[in-house]
Motif scaffolding. Structure first.
Motif, short mmCIF file in Angstrom:
data_model
loop_
_atom_site.label_atom_id
_atom_site.label_comp_id
_atom_site.label_asym_id
_atom_site.label_seq_id
_atom_site.Cartn_x
_atom_site.Cartn_y
_atom_site.Cartn_z
N ASP A 148 0.82 -1.21 0.00
CA ASP A 148 0.00 0.00 0.00
C ASP A 148 0.86 1.26 0.00
N SER A 149 2.01 1.18 0.63
CA SER A 149 2.86 2.37 0.77
C SER A 149 3.45 2.85 -0.55
N VAL A 150 3.47 1.99 -1.57
CA VAL A 150 4.07 2.38 -2.85
C VAL A 150 3.08 2.36 -4.00
N LYS A 151 1.87 1.90 -3.75
CA LYS A 151 0.87 1.77 -4.80
C LYS A 151 0.61 3.13 -5.44
N GLY A 152 0.62 3.14 -6.77
CA GLY A 152 0.41 4.38 -7.49
C GLY A 152 1.67 5.17 -7.76
N ARG A 153 2.77 4.82 -7.10
CA ARG A 153 4.04 5.52 -7.31
C ARG A 153 5.10 4.61 -7.94
N PHE A 154 5.08 3.34 -7.60
CA PHE A 154 6.07 2.38 -8.10
C PHE A 154 5.41 1.45 -9.12
N THR A 155 6.22 1.00 -10.08
CA THR A 155 5.75 0.04 -11.08
C THR A 155 6.79 -1.05 -11.27
N ILE A 156 6.37 -2.29 -11.09
CA ILE A 156 7.26 -3.43 -11.34
C ILE A 156 6.97 -3.96 -12.74
N SER A 157 8.02 -4.35 -13.44
CA SER A 157 7.87 -4.93 -14.77
C SER A 157 9.01 -5.90 -15.01
N ARG A 158 8.91 -6.69 -16.07
CA ARG A 158 9.97 -7.64 -16.38
C ARG A 158 10.12 -7.79 -17.88
N ASP A 159 11.34 -8.16 -18.28
CA ASP A 159 11.64 -8.46 -19.67
C ASP A 159 12.25 -9.85 -19.68
N ASN A 160 11.46 -10.85 -20.00
CA ASN A 160 11.94 -12.23 -19.94
C ASN A 160 13.00 -12.51 -21.01
N ALA A 161 12.99 -11.77 -22.08
CA ALA A 161 14.02 -11.96 -23.11
C ALA A 161 15.38 -11.49 -22.61
N LYS A 162 15.38 -10.56 -21.66
CA LYS A 162 16.64 -10.02 -21.12
C LYS A 162 16.90 -10.49 -19.70
N ASN A 163 16.03 -11.39 -19.19
CA ASN A 163 16.21 -11.93 -17.83
C ASN A 163 16.34 -10.82 -16.79
#
Length: 124
Positions: free
Chosen positions: A62-77
């Motif tokens: 809750d403390s970071v919701k709306g400010r932080f975004t997690i993402s991933r690139d599986n091609a680049k590990n």
């Protein structure tokens, strides 16, 4: 054995942004749930965000919701944490973590693999 190496930390003023990266090697990255945790001085390590195998599902503290975004690139590990509107209370060492079964787990001990951490310092 999976190796995780974080980068991208640094010193930033309140309201600024940073993008953390975590590069994985040694195992099939796309089979791992990935997460970010953080630990401030004198405090326990706490959950920040997690992402599913394909990146289609994410969850945040809750403390970071709306400010932080997690993402991933599986091609680049690689998994990322985009941090915007940073606050002094976001100051901590940020760790990435990986596990094959810990989907949406916010518990440190559920994750088998950890990086060495990267320092994020937000000045007021």
């Amino acid at each position: 054995q999976m190796s995780l190496v974080e980068s991208g930390g640094g010193l930033v003023q309140a309201g600024g942004s940073l993008r953390l990266s975590c590069a994985a090697s040694g195992r099939t990255f796309s089979r791992y749930f990935m997460a970010w945790f953080r630990q401030a001085p004198g405090k326990e390590r706490e959950f920040v965000a997690t992402i599913s195998y394909t990146g289609s599902n994410t969850y945040y503290a809750d403390s970071v919701k709306g400010r932080f975004t997690i993402s991933r690139d599986n091609a680049k590990n690689t998994v990322f944490l985009q941090m915007n509107s940073l606050k002094p209370e976001d100051t901590a060492v940020y760790y990435c973590a990986a596990d094959t079964t810990a989907w949406n787990s916010r518990i440190v001990r559920d994750y088998d693999y950890w990086g060495q951490g990267t320092q994020v310092t937000v000045s007021s």
